[in-house]
Design a protein around this motif. Structure first.
Motif: not given
Length: 347
Positions: A45-65
């Motif tokens: 699932t595409p997620i907007a994180a830190d001015s970029q769009t990445i997958s939910l997996r990558q967002a949970l891996l690198e951006h969210y606690d």
């Protein structure tokens, strides 16, 4: 505790004693996979994180606690999934029950107990805190170890809800075990925690636990730079046998005459708990003499209890051995701060 040495070759990072290294962590891939299985959202699932769009997996891996949950998350999540038991915890008068619930509970635990019915991946991630970097005091001197930076890391490990847990950042660093492992880092300068420019000036260092890290860098730098000033370390922790960090190095520096004094306090090794402030009071007369002789004094470590206790011990020492009133002792310390001879790095 882990002593970690990172190569700086080719990084163009130049640090001074007293600086810190920022670590930008990632969550463990196994933890992210386990959470995704419980969430049942599409990992792509595409997620907007830190001015970029990445997958939910990558967002949970690198951006969210995805570690310990907070009151704010529980409040938002309870309303979003209509979880009555969570909403009850958030009501006035249930503070103790809420604290018991939050203690040691991770995001995956809440999601298992209360599936995200009616939520989508985007809304869910908007409830999460961002992963934040962690600063670690540098435990080395670039003058002594030109292409390296050393860190003293306390691994956060505990059991909760019958599961073994790890701190996000300390666990991330603890996993850097292979020779080719890398970590995203940045330099955090700390100009208010610096060795004196005068190499003959005495230095007093007070650093319980991992607060001793910058002082390992201080001593290494003073030795490498040929500083002639005396060095005095106060170190404390729980147990002599398990927690005397860098014991062999301190004793070797003591043997070589680089470290002139070391006084230690191990709180669990005697019936009466002894802390660094007690050792300071025991040697108060000599400590005050060092201050009168122009010593610079440094404190590093816990801001909640240690630093205030050390400050109160200093006031008592100055009052007793300087024959000063409480007001005069307080002004004495203020003057040391003005002269940059009383510096603290507390957290």
């Amino acid at each position: 505790m882990r002593h970690i040495e990172l190569s700086l070759e080719g990084s163009n990072i130049h640090y001074e004693p007293g600086d810190a290294l920022g670590i930008a962590p990632s969550n463990r891939a196994t933890d992210v996979t386990a959470l995704l299985e419980v969430l049942r959202f599409d990992p792509e699932t595409p997620i907007a994180a830190d001015s970029q769009t990445i997958s939910l997996r990558q967002a949970l891996l690198e951006h969210y606690d995805i570690g310990l949950v907070t009151r704010t998350f529980v409040d938002r999540y309870a309303a979003a999934v209509s979880a009555d038991s969570l909403s009850t915890l958030m009501q006035a008068g249930n503070q103790e029950s809420l604290q018991r619930y939050l203690h040691g509970r991770h995001l995956i635990d809440v999601v298992r107990e209360h599936p995200p019915t009616g939520l989508n991946a985007v809304t869910f991630t908007q409830m999460l805190r961002h992963l934040t970097p962690r600063l670690y005091s540098i435990a080395s001197s670039q003058r002594a170890s030109p292409d390296e930076v050393h860190l003293t890391v306390s691994l956060v490990e505990y059991r909760s809800l019958d599961l073994q847990r790890r701190g996000v950042v300390s666990g991330y660093l603890g996993d850097l075990t292979s020779e080719d492992a890398t970590a995203p880092v940045y330099l955090h300068r700390n100009p208010n925690f610096r060795l004196p420019a005068e190499r003959e000036r005495p230095v007093i260092m007070i650093g319980p636990g991992t607060g001793v890290a910058p002082f390992r860098g201080f001593i290494a730098d003073r030795e490498a730079g040929g500083a002639r000033g005396r060095n005095w370390l106060f170190f404390g922790d729980r147990s002599f046998s398990a927690d005397f960090l860098y014991q062999a190095e301190w004793l070797e520096w003591r043997k070589r005459g680089v470290l002139h004094r070391i006084d230690v306090a191990f709180s669990r090794d005697s019936q009466q708990k002894i802390y660094v402030q007690h050792r300071m009071r025991e040697h108060g007369r000599e400590l005050f003499k060092w201050l009168e002789d122009g010593a610079s004094l440094y404190v590093c470590g816990d801001a909640q209890r240690m630093a205030p206790d050390v400050h109160q011990a200093l006031l008592a020492i100055i009052g007793e051995h300087g024959n000063q009133t409480p007001e005069q002792a307080a002004e004495y310390l203020v003057q040391l701060q003005r002269e940059r001879r009383y510096q603290r790095d507390v957290y």
